[in-house]
Write a protein that holds these residues in place. Structure first.
Motif, PDB file in Angstrom:
ATOM      1  N   CYS A 154      -6.165 -11.757   3.576  1.00 48.54           N
ATOM      2  CA  CYS A 154      -5.351 -10.716   5.164  1.00 48.54           C
ATOM      3  C   CYS A 154      -4.472 -10.006   4.047  1.00 48.54           C
ATOM      4  O   CYS A 154      -3.273 -10.407   4.059  1.00 48.54           O
ATOM      5  N   LEU A 155      -4.848  -9.245   4.368  1.00 49.58           N
ATOM      6  CA  LEU A 155      -3.564  -7.891   3.264  1.00 49.58           C
ATOM      7  C   LEU A 155      -2.809  -7.078   3.954  1.00 49.58           C
ATOM      8  O   LEU A 155      -3.150  -6.533   5.398  1.00 49.58           O
ATOM      9  N   PRO A 156      -1.611  -6.784   4.180  1.00 54.67           N
ATOM     10  CA  PRO A 156      -1.407  -7.072   3.020  1.00 54.67           C
ATOM     11  C   PRO A 156      -0.852  -8.441   2.025  1.00 54.67           C
ATOM     12  O   PRO A 156      -0.169  -8.923   0.921  1.00 54.67           O
ATOM     13  N   ASP A 168       1.109  -0.685   5.814  1.00 55.19           N
ATOM     14  CA  ASP A 168      -0.220  -1.884   5.020  1.00 55.19           C
ATOM     15  C   ASP A 168      -0.643  -1.547   3.443  1.00 55.19           C
ATOM     16  O   ASP A 168      -0.497  -2.118   2.727  1.00 55.19           O
ATOM     17  N   TRP A 169      -1.249  -0.263   3.408  1.00 64.00           N
ATOM     18  CA  TRP A 169      -1.775   0.461   2.246  1.00 64.00           C
ATOM     19  C   TRP A 169      -0.703   1.053   1.166  1.00 64.00           C
ATOM     20  O   TRP A 169      -0.494   0.674   0.060  1.00 64.00           O
ATOM     21  N   ALA A 170       0.592   0.959   1.705  1.00 63.36           N
ATOM     22  CA  ALA A 170       1.581   1.709   0.651  1.00 63.36           C
ATOM     23  C   ALA A 170       2.510   0.270   0.489  1.00 63.36           C
ATOM     24  O   ALA A 170       2.415   0.224  -1.140  1.00 63.36           O
ATOM     25  N   CYS A 171       1.966  -0.814   0.692  1.00 64.01           N
ATOM     26  CA  CYS A 171       2.481  -1.930   1.010  1.00 64.01           C
ATOM     27  C   CYS A 171       1.627  -2.575  -0.439  1.00 64.01           C
ATOM     28  O   CYS A 171       1.420  -3.021  -1.240  1.00 64.01           O
ATOM     29  N   ILE A 172       0.368  -2.698   0.176  1.00 63.89           N
ATOM     30  CA  ILE A 172      -1.132  -2.494  -0.838  1.00 63.89           C
ATOM     31  C   ILE A 172      -0.714  -2.426  -1.944  1.00 63.89           C
ATOM     32  O   ILE A 172      -0.619  -3.098  -3.091  1.00 63.89           O
TER      33      ILE A 172
END
Length: 181
Positions: free
Chosen positions: A86-88, A112-116
């Protein structure tokens, strides 16, 4: 989604998907990589082709159904590991020579995408390669476009892509991690 259809995006049969996979593989600057990570592997179609180029490949997905299909597709490939992530939050702690982010970013919240993106950049080995490919048209229920997804990646990689292939339907880009000192 995978419960109702083992190939909901026609990964196996659609020309778009087959061509995109071919371009991803053709963009890779080396024939072999020691280690790789493919999050959101879905039913394992891209994973199967990456497995021939990566000595140790970690593939993950959030969907248990997708992982079951990937497990079937990748059966017998001893260099492939599958995990439910379960990302991130579940981004792996190891470092990789290759990371493949395909059709993933817009399904996540922008933070969440920025963290990934940050975790992907940090987990590339020196001289490693990150390749990303995303659909460029709007997707119902998604707050990011494919272009916005790649802009986040460019910021996290702190560089312009070395390879950039942009078409009306998709954007494929490749970045190198920091060179070895």
């Amino acid at each position: 989604m995978f419960r109702d259809d083992p190939d909901p995006w026609s990964f196996r049969s659609a020309w778009y998907e087959r061509r995109k996979r071919g371009l991803i593989l053709a963009s890779l600057p080396r024939g072999r990589f020691a280690s790789g990570y493919e999050p959101a592997c879905a039913n394992g179609e891209t994973s199967a082709e990456l497995a021939g180029r990566v000595d140790s490949l970690l593939c993950s997905d959030f969907s248990a159904e997708a992982l079951a299909l990937a497990r079937q597709r990748l059966a017998g490939l001893e260099n492939v590991r599958l995990a439910r992530h379960c990302l991130p939050a579940d981004w792996p702690r190891e470092r990789f020579e290759l990371i493949v982010l395909g059709e993933l970013g817009y399904y996540l919240a922008p933070d969440d995408w920025a963290c990934i993106c940050q975790r992907a950049a940090a987990s590339l080995q020196p001289g490693g390669v990150l390749v990303a490919c995303h659909w460029r048209h709007p997707i119902d229920g998604c707050s990011l476009t494919g272009d916005a997804v790649h802009e986040h990646l460019a910021r996290a990689m702190a560089a312009a892509a070395t390879v950039s292939h942009v078409e009306p339907d998709f954007r494929l880009e490749l970045w190198y991690g920091e060179a070895a000192a």
